[in-house]
Design a protein around this motif. Structure first.
Motif, short mmCIF file in Angstrom:
data_model
loop_
_atom_site.label_atom_id
_atom_site.label_comp_id
_atom_site.label_asym_id
_atom_site.label_seq_id
_atom_site.Cartn_x
_atom_site.Cartn_y
_atom_site.Cartn_z
N PHE A 151 -9.45 10.76 -5.02
CA PHE A 151 -9.60 9.85 -6.34
C PHE A 151 -8.15 10.58 -6.91
CE2 PHE A 151 -13.92 9.55 -5.13
CZ PHE A 151 -14.24 8.33 -5.74
N TYR A 152 -7.81 9.82 -7.53
CA TYR A 152 -6.68 10.02 -8.94
C TYR A 152 -7.39 10.00 -10.08
CZ TYR A 152 -3.73 9.78 -4.60
OH TYR A 152 -3.75 10.39 -3.27
N ASP A 153 -7.51 11.13 -10.88
CA ASP A 153 -7.74 11.08 -12.26
C ASP A 153 -6.88 11.19 -13.39
OD1 ASP A 153 -9.47 12.04 -14.32
OD2 ASP A 153 -10.03 13.73 -13.38
N SER A 154 -7.13 10.13 -14.23
CA SER A 154 -6.04 10.12 -15.42
C SER A 154 -6.11 10.96 -16.36
CB SER A 154 -6.13 8.70 -16.00
OG SER A 154 -7.29 8.50 -16.52
N ASN A 155 -7.36 12.02 -16.27
CA ASN A 155 -7.39 13.10 -17.29
C ASN A 155 -6.97 14.37 -16.52
OD1 ASN A 155 -8.24 15.25 -18.83
ND2 ASN A 155 -10.58 14.41 -18.96
N ILE A 156 -5.72 14.76 -16.77
CA ILE A 156 -5.21 16.07 -16.13
C ILE A 156 -5.73 17.36 -16.74
CG2 ILE A 156 -3.09 14.49 -15.55
CD1 ILE A 156 -1.64 15.97 -17.92
N HIS A 157 -6.31 17.45 -17.79
CA HIS A 157 -6.87 18.49 -18.48
C HIS A 157 -8.17 19.02 -17.54
CE1 HIS A 157 -4.64 17.86 -21.89
NE2 HIS A 157 -5.09 16.83 -21.99
N PRO A 158 -8.11 20.49 -17.30
CA PRO A 158 -9.08 21.07 -16.50
C PRO A 158 -10.53 20.61 -16.67
CG PRO A 158 -7.67 22.65 -17.41
CD PRO A 158 -7.58 21.44 -18.05
N HIS A 159 -11.21 20.30 -15.78
CA HIS A 159 -12.73 19.91 -15.80
C HIS A 159 -13.22 19.65 -14.49
CE1 HIS A 159 -10.56 16.01 -15.54
NE2 HIS A 159 -11.82 15.47 -15.00
N PHE A 160 -14.69 19.81 -14.59
CA PHE A 160 -15.27 19.44 -13.11
C PHE A 160 -15.81 18.05 -12.86
CE2 PHE A 160 -16.63 24.27 -13.56
CZ PHE A 160 -15.53 24.76 -13.44
N ARG B 206 0.64 -1.36 0.08
CA ARG B 206 -0.05 -0.06 0.00
C ARG B 206 0.87 1.39 -0.06
NH1 ARG B 206 -5.51 -0.75 0.93
NH2 ARG B 206 -5.87 -2.55 1.75
N ALA B 207 1.91 1.43 0.77
CA ALA B 207 2.81 2.45 0.82
C ALA B 207 3.41 2.85 -0.54
CB ALA B 207 3.86 1.95 1.86
N THR B 208 3.65 1.55 -1.49
CA THR B 208 4.35 2.06 -2.55
C THR B 208 3.24 2.43 -3.73
OG1 THR B 208 6.06 0.29 -2.44
CG2 THR B 208 5.48 0.62 -4.93
N VAL B 209 1.84 2.10 -3.33
CA VAL B 209 0.91 2.51 -4.09
C VAL B 209 0.69 4.04 -3.74
CG1 VAL B 209 -1.43 2.47 -4.68
CG2 VAL B 209 -0.54 0.34 -4.57
N TYR B 210 0.52 4.38 -2.63
CA TYR B 210 0.41 5.95 -2.31
C TYR B 210 1.63 6.46 -2.61
CZ TYR B 210 -3.59 5.08 0.76
OH TYR B 210 -5.12 5.03 0.84
N ASN B 211 2.99 6.43 -2.59
CA ASN B 211 4.01 6.84 -2.96
C ASN B 211 4.08 7.21 -4.44
OD1 ASN B 211 4.94 7.12 -0.36
ND2 ASN B 211 6.12 5.55 -0.44
N THR B 212 3.78 6.02 -5.23
CA THR B 212 3.58 6.08 -6.80
C THR B 212 2.52 7.20 -7.21
OG1 THR B 212 4.61 3.95 -6.82
CG2 THR B 212 3.27 4.69 -8.70
N LEU B 213 1.54 7.14 -6.32
CA LEU B 213 0.45 7.99 -6.86
C LEU B 213 1.05 9.50 -6.46
CD1 LEU B 213 -2.64 6.08 -5.63
CD2 LEU B 213 -2.37 6.43 -7.91
N ASN B 214 1.34 9.84 -5.42
CA ASN B 214 1.92 10.87 -5.06
C ASN B 214 2.89 11.37 -6.19
OD1 ASN B 214 0.10 11.49 -2.86
ND2 ASN B 214 1.59 10.26 -1.34
N LEU B 215 4.07 10.63 -6.70
CA LEU B 215 4.75 10.93 -7.60
C LEU B 215 4.32 11.43 -8.93
CD1 LEU B 215 7.74 11.17 -8.40
CD2 LEU B 215 7.69 8.75 -8.84
N GLY C 90 2.70 15.74 -12.76
CA GLY C 90 1.68 15.96 -13.54
C GLY C 90 1.18 15.07 -14.21
N LEU C 91 1.10 13.57 -13.97
CA LEU C 91 0.66 12.67 -14.89
C LEU C 91 -0.83 12.28 -14.55
CD1 LEU C 91 3.55 10.19 -15.25
CD2 LEU C 91 2.89 11.88 -16.75
N LEU C 92 -1.13 12.80 -13.00
CA LEU C 92 -2.39 12.49 -12.57
C LEU C 92 -2.92 13.59 -11.74
CD1 LEU C 92 -1.77 9.10 -10.53
CD2 LEU C 92 -3.40 9.39 -12.85
N ARG C 93 -4.36 14.03 -12.01
CA ARG C 93 -4.91 14.95 -10.80
C ARG C 93 -5.36 14.09 -9.61
NH1 ARG C 93 -9.33 17.95 -13.38
NH2 ARG C 93 -9.11 19.11 -11.60
N GLU C 94 -5.19 14.82 -8.62
CA GLU C 94 -5.57 14.47 -7.18
C GLU C 94 -7.01 15.14 -6.83
OE1 GLU C 94 -3.28 13.39 -3.13
OE2 GLU C 94 -2.88 15.39 -4.19
N ILE C 95 -8.13 14.52 -6.64
CA ILE C 95 -9.38 15.04 -6.53
C ILE C 95 -9.90 14.58 -5.07
CG2 ILE C 95 -11.80 15.40 -7.47
CD1 ILE C 95 -9.65 16.13 -9.53
#
Length: 141
Positions: free
Chosen positions: A87-96, A60-69, A74-79
């Motif tokens: 949530f971690y969003d694979s669409n990094i473009h601005p949207h609601f 789990r620590a590796t998952v969290y560390n990887t998501l944060n990295l 700039g590969l993921l958006r944190e919502i």
């Protein structure tokens, strides 16, 4: 999905990670395949469970560390939806987003809301750095 914000599927995760300045370890590549195979909103626990189902040996620590990295690079958006749901969003473009409080799902809001509402009202001398709007909804009883 708005065609202007939809991301293509990442074909070469090693190149995708390297291009963002991330050393592509085997665990990072495996998690990237989960995250970037299609547009999706996943929690860290969902990523961890998908990895386990695919027999990927990762903590789990590796998952969290990887998501944060991935967010930092700039590969993921944190919502942030609430104190217990990120949530971690694979669409990094601005949207609601719409967040359904009954079933815990996060979905993209269709249309060009960012253009209409945000882009036309940016203060002079600024550029858009990000948009974090979550509209909470409930199922109609």
């Amino acid at each position: 999905m708005d065609s202007r914000t939809a991301l293509p599927v990442v074909k070469d995760v090693r190149q995708h990670l390297s291009g963002a300045g991330i050393y592509p370890t085997s665990q990072r590549r495996a998690l990237a395949r989960i995250l970037f195979d299609r547009h999706q909103h996943l929690t860290a626990d969902q990523v961890y469970e998908k990895a386990r189902r695919k027999n990927i040996k990762v903590s789990r620590a590796t998952v969290y560390n990887t998501l944060n990295l991935f967010v930092e690079k700039g590969l993921l958006r944190e919502i942030f939806v609430n104190a217990s749901h990120t949530f971690y969003d694979s669409n990094i473009h601005p949207h609601f987003h719409f967040y359904n409080v009954d079933d815990g799902s996060l979905t993209d809001m269709e249309g060009h809301v960012t253009d209409d509402l945000v882009m036309q009202n940016l203060p002079q001398g600024t550029v858009l750095d990000g948009v974090d709007v979550v509209v909470r909804v409930r199922n109609n009883a």
